[in-house]
Write an enzyme that holds these catalytic residues in place. Structure first.
Site, PDB file in Angstrom:
ATOM      1  N   ALA A  16      71.184  43.214  62.361  1.00  0.00           N
ATOM      2  CA  ALA A  16      72.286  42.244  62.277  1.00  0.00           C
ATOM      3  C   ALA A  16      73.234  42.318  63.462  1.00  0.00           C
ATOM      4  CB  ALA A  16      73.091  42.425  60.999  1.00  0.00           C
ATOM      5  N   GLY A  17      73.643  41.146  63.936  1.00  0.00           N
ATOM      6  CA  GLY A  17      74.654  41.047  64.973  1.00  0.00           C
ATOM      7  C   GLY A  17      74.152  40.608  66.335  1.00  0.00           C
ATOM      8  N   ASN A  76      67.283  37.957  62.914  1.00  0.00           N
ATOM      9  CA  ASN A  76      66.784  36.718  62.341  1.00  0.00           C
ATOM     10  C   ASN A  76      67.473  35.512  62.979  1.00  0.00           C
ATOM     11  OD1 ASN A  76      66.081  34.517  60.728  1.00  0.00           O
ATOM     12  ND2 ASN A  76      66.004  35.701  58.874  1.00  0.00           N
ATOM     13  N   THR A  77      68.786  35.401  62.772  1.00  0.00           N
ATOM     14  CA  THR A  77      69.520  34.211  63.232  1.00  0.00           C
ATOM     15  C   THR A  77      69.415  33.984  64.740  1.00  0.00           C
ATOM     16  OG1 THR A  77      71.096  34.693  61.457  1.00  0.00           O
ATOM     17  CG2 THR A  77      71.745  33.030  63.070  1.00  0.00           C
ATOM     18  N   LYS A 135      63.176  47.126  52.605  1.00  0.00           N
ATOM     19  CA  LYS A 135      64.500  47.143  53.240  1.00  0.00           C
ATOM     20  C   LYS A 135      65.558  46.968  52.162  1.00  0.00           C
ATOM     21  CE  LYS A 135      67.785  44.568  55.957  1.00  0.00           C
ATOM     22  NZ  LYS A 135      68.096  43.323  56.695  1.00  0.00           N
ATOM     23  N   GLY A 183      74.421  37.402  60.977  1.00  0.00           N
ATOM     24  CA  GLY A 183      74.495  35.996  61.371  1.00  0.00           C
ATOM     25  C   GLY A 183      75.652  35.640  62.293  1.00  0.00           C
TER      26      GLY A 183
END
Lengths: 66, 256, 256, 66, 256, 256, 66, 66
Positions: B186-187, B208-209, B99, B160
Site C-alpha cells: 500500500a502507498g 494495486n491502485t 494475506k 490507494g
C-alpha cells in the site's frame, strides 16, 4: 424449504443436501466454499450434508481485490 | 543478480505482487499481471452472485495454476471476520498462504494492530501461513514476526493514496530487524516509489491502485516490474556516498 | 513500449548514457557499460602519456564501433578551452557529436552559463552537434535550444554529489518547453533518482559516479538500466492521482 | 631540434615532419589528434607538415571521463 | 492571537514544553526554559544520591511554582515500571498530571503501544491525568483518547534523532480526529521542524535534545519559542494555495 | 540576539521584507505590514490614473517615512524597461535603493539572468543601490555581487507559487560565498518555508503572496515575523546533529 | 539494623521510623517519595511507619529528564 | 495643444509648462515622476520645461506591488 443464502431468503424444494443445492444453483463446486449455519462444509462432505428448513448458507468464491 | 524471494518455503523470482481490484476488466488485469511479471496476486473472497450467473470469473482470466492466489481479508474490521473469511478462502482455494488485513475504519483503512496481532496468532495456530498487512510500527512488526507470520507487510502510506513511502526510517528499522521477508504493501503511486521501497532493503512490493488507476495500466505494470528490479539491485549494489560539494568524474591530469 | 531516443538524427534504444571515469579499471568500466545497456559513453580528451606507453587504452576496452564516444570538455573553465578541446576531439575521433561543459569553479563544477552559451554558438557555427551540460535555469535552457543545441542536459545536483534531482519543478519546466531531448546530467545517486528524472518527462539520464562509486558497479549499472526504463514507462503510462485519504482496492459488495 | 610536446621540452633529431615524429614516438596515428603551434594538423597532412626548432605540439587522445 | 492551550483543565499560554535532560548545567537549563517561554517542563524520577548530598538539585534552578513539573517515565520498558514510577512521582510532587512513556527497546526508544495503552488505562483509573507519548498510529491514538488520556503525544521521529516530522500525514490524521490536545513529542531537530508540526494543526510541541544539544541552547530555545508561535499562527491563518506556475504580485495595468 | 541586517549602509532590525500587491485593500496591507514588523516594503511604479483621481493612494496607508519604499521592476522583460522604470522611481521617491527584476516570460516570471546582469551593471554605474532578484545559480549570484549589487535575492521557487525552497543546496552555496546580504525572494508559501530559508543562513526573506493570499493575512504576517526570527536564531544557535537511532534524554542512572 | 536503600544494603542503628531515617540521612522530606517494601509511604505517615531489619526502601526525587 | 499622456492623446489648452500641466491635472508634484519625450523632468525643472504640440509624457507614481 426456506433457506437463507448469501443473505437472501428464498424457497428451495426437492433439495436434500448441499450437493443438491450447488447443483440446483448451477455452481461449479471446486471454485467455491460453502458455510452452513456458520460452519464450513468441506467439498468432500457436500453429498453427506443435509439441508433443513431455515438453514443459513454462505456461498463464496474468489473475485478481484487488492 | 539478486537471489529469489522465499515466502513460507515457496520461491518466487518476481518481487512484485499485484492486486486484482479496480481494473476495467479481468482481461486488462491479466495483461497487467503478465506485464508486471507477477507470480502472486491478491484476491478477495466474496459471495457468489446467484442472480447473474454470467458475470466473468477471475479464475477464467488469471489461471490459479500460473499465479499464486493470495486471498486477502480486505473489508474485514475485526479479527473474527478476517479469520472466518480466510477459512472460507482456504476451503475455496485449497491452500493456506493468505494475506491478513484487519482494518480500523473505512476512511483510512489503517491497520487495527491489536486485532491484527490477535488474528495472526489464531490463524497461525490454525495452520495458516500468514502474510500480514501492518502499520510501520517496528515494535508491532517484531511481535507479528515473533508470532510466526510468514511476511511482514507494512504500509508505505494509506491504501490507494499513492503518497509513496512516507516514513523510510521506520521501514528501514523493520528491514534491519526482520528475519522473514518485508514487503511494502500500500502507498506506492509511481515507479520511483517502488524503487525507493526496495532501496530501503525491502524484499518485495505489493500494489494495486498504482497500476490499475494509471492511464495505461499495462505500461505501468511493466514500469513497476523494472522499478522493483532497479531498487533491489541498487540496494544490493550499495549506493555511492552523498557529498556536499562536487567531485569531478574526469581526470585532472593531462589537460592541454 | 516507449519509442527510441533520437539525438541529432542518431537513434538510440537506450536512454542511459554513462561516463567512463572513476572506475577501478577499464575492464570494470566495460562490464558496467554492458550491464547498463549503454549505447553512448562520455570520454575525456587528454595528453598522450609519452613516458609510459604501456598504459591500458580506453579504446581497447570500450570499442568505439560498439559505443558512440561522446567527447566532453570536463576540466574546461572557459569557452576557448572547451572549443579547442572539442576541435582536437573531432580530429581524434572523426565525429562531431560532442558534450559541452564549461565549468565555473573547481569546488562546485557548476556550469558557467554565459561562457557555455557563447561556446555553444561558436561550436554550432563550426559544424558541431552540441549536447550541452547546463544549470536547471529554464530560460538559459531555452537560449541553448534556440542556439541550436542537439540536447539540453541540466544538472540534477552537483557533479559527483549523488544528491538526486534537487529541483524537479525546473526540470519539469525545461521538459515542457523543449523540442530537443532533455537529459539529466549529474546528480543521480541511486536508482530511484534516475527513475524520478525520467518520471518528470526527461528523455534520458547521463551518470558516472553513481555507477563507478557503487560498491558493486556492475550491479548498479544494471539497476540504472532498469530504473531508466521504469521511470520512462511510468511517465508514459501516466501515474494515478494522489489522495488525502484511503481508497479500497477490493469491492465492498458481496462481503459475507 | 628542440620541440615542446605536451608541455615537455626535449631534443628530437632526424625528424622532418609530424609523420616522422608520430612514428618516432611509436604512436598509432588514427587514435590521435595533433596540434602544432595551436593549429590542428589533419591526419592527412602529417606527412606534409614540417617541424622546425622550437615548435610546440599537443598530442592528445581519448581517456576515461565523466 | 491564538487562544491558550488547555490540558486537563490547566491553561497554558505557551505551546512549547521542554525537557530538562542533557543540559551542561541546571543553570543553563533554567536559562533555556526562560528563553523558550516554557510553562511546563518534563522531569525524571530517580533515586536520591545518598553518598554525594551536595549535588545540585533541579528544584533549586527550575522553581516548581513557576514551571509545571511533568514527571515522565523515561527508562521504563513495562507498564508496571511506569505505573510504579508515576505513583512515586505523585507522592514526591503532590500532583497527578504526568507524562507516560513505555518504551520497547534501548536502540529505538520506540513506544511499546500495547503496554502504553494498558498503563494509561490503569493510571487513569488510579486518578492520574495522563499525557501519553505514542507512535503516530492514528488508531492507537484514538484508543488512548477513548481511554481518557489528557493529551496525545505522537513522535515526529525517534527520540533524540532530530529527524523532524517523518510522517506528516499520520500526524494530520491524528489532529483531525482528536478532541484532546495533540502534542508532537520527540524528533524535532531545528526550528522549522517545530513550525511544520504546528502547521499540521498540533496544539503544541515537546522537545529536549534539539535545544540542549544546540551549540547555543539558550538561543535555540528562543528560536523554538518563535517557531511554535509561527507554526501555530500560520495554521490558524490558513496558508495560500500552491501553484504549478508563477503568479505576479504587481498589477499588470498601468505599465509605462 | 542576532545583530541587525545592513543593506547598502542602511540598518534594519527586521529581516522580513513584504510586498504591497494582491491585498484586498491598502488598509489591510498596512495592518499586515504592522503585524509583520516590516521596515521595508516593495512597491511598483505605474501610470497615474488620470480619469479616476479618487482612487486610494498607497502612500496614504503605508507612510514612506515609516517604511522604506523599495521600488521594483515587476513587469519588466528587458534591461531597458527596468532601467527606465527605476529612473522614474528614483525621481518619484528621491532615493536610489531599488529592487531590480528582469523577467523572462509571463508564465514563469523566471529571472532573465543575462538582462538582469546587464541592467545591474548600468544601474550601479548610474548610482543606484541594487537589490537584485535572481535565479539560484551560484555563479550568476557571484557575478551580481562582483558587479556591486547591494543584496542578492535568489528565488526559493516561482513567484507566487508557494512551493517553498526547492533547492536548499544552491541557496546554501550562495550564502557561503556571498559578502553582501542574501535574501530569499519569491516562493515562500507558509511560515516553515521562511524558517527553512533563514536556517540556511540567509540574511532575510522577501514575500508577498504568502501573506496577501492567506485566509487571514494579518495573522499570517505575524506568523512570518516569528518564522524569520525563529529561522535566524536557529541558524545562529547551531542545530543538533541528526542521528540514525534514538538517544535518551533522561539519565539511565538512578532508575528504581 | 540492616536496611536496603536504593539498592545498597547497610547498617543503620537507633532508627525506629521512616522519619528517623529521613532525618538521619539529612534529606528534605517534602521533595521526596519513599517506598517501603514496594508500598509507598505517604509523607504524613513517615512518623508512624516503623522500620524493621531487612526492610527494602526506595527514596526518590525529581531530576532533569526529557 | 495635442499631448499624449500615459498613452492617451488629448487636447490641452492654455498650458505652457509641465508645472501648468501638473496643476491642471490636479496632481501632487512631490509624489510623481514625469517623463517628457523619454527624458525625465526633474521636479525642480517643471516650471522651466515648456510643452509643445505632440509631446509625449509619462506621469507615474508608486502603487502596491510585490
Amino acid at each position: 424449504m426456506e433457506l437463507i443464502i448469501n443473505g437472501e431468503s428464498a424457497r428451495y424444494d426437492g433439495l436434500r443436501t448441499v450437493s443438491d443445492l450447488v447443483a440446483a444453483l448451477g455452481l461449479e463446486p471446486k471454485k467455491l466454499a460453502v458455510e452452513l449455519n456458520r460452519a464450513i462444509v468441506p467439498k468432500s462432505a457436500y453429498g453427506a450434508t443435509p439441508l433443513s428448513n431455515g438453514d443459513t448458507l454462505e456461498i463464496v468464491h474468489f473475485v478481484g481485490g487488492g | 543478480m539478486s537471489a529469489s524471494l522465499v515466502i513460507a518455503g515457496r520461491e518466487f523470482r518476481s518481487r512484485l505482487i499485484i492486486g486484482t481490484g479496480k481494473y476495467k476488466t479481468y482481461e486488462e488485469n491479466a495483461r497487467a499481471a503478465e506485464a508486471a511479471g507477477a507470480e502472486m496476486v491478491t484476491v478477495a473472497v466474496r459471495r457468489v452472485n446467484l442472480t447473474d450467473r454470467d458475470k466473468p470469473m477471475l479464475v477464467d482470466f488469471l489461471d490459479p495454476k500460473k499465479y499464486v492466489y493470495l486471498p486477502n481479508t480486505a473489508g474485514c474490521f475485526t479479527a473474527d471476520d478476517a479469520i472466518r473469511t480466510l477459512r472460507l478462502a482456504r476451503e475455496a482455494g485449497g491452500w493456506s498462504l493468505v494475506k491478513l488485513e484487519v482494518l480500523a475504519d473505512q476512511k483510512t483503512l489503517y491497520p487495527e494492530m491489536e486485532e491484527t496481532l490477535k488474528a495472526a496468532k489464531l490463524l497461525i495456530k490454525d495452520g495458516f501461513e500468514v502474510m500480514v498487512y501492518c502499520s510501520d510500527d517496528p515494535v508491532y512488526a517484531r511481535k507479528l514476526e515473533d508470532a510466526g507470520c510468514a511476511a511482514i507487510m507494512p504500509l508505505g502510506s494509506l491504501i490507494g493514496s499513492g503518497l509513496g513511502i512516507l516514513n523510510p526510517v521506520n521501514i528501514r528499522l523493520i528491514v534491519e530487524q526482520s528475519k522473514v521477508p518485508v514487503i511494502v504493501d500500500a502507498g506506492v503511486g509511481t515507479a520511483s516509489d517502488a524503487a525507493v521501497a526496495m532501496e530501503l532493503g525491502c524484499d518485495g512490493v505489493l500494489m494495486n491502485t498504482a497500476i490499475a488507476e494509471a492511464k495505461d495500466p499495462i505500461l505501468m505494470a511493466s514500469a513497476m516490474k523494472h522499478a522493483v528490479i532497479a531498487g533491489r539491485e541498487a540496494y544490493l549494489a550499495g549506493r555511492m556516498a552523498k557529498k556536499r560539494y562536487a567531485d569531478p568524474s574526469s581526470p585532472l591530469a593531462g589537460l592541454i
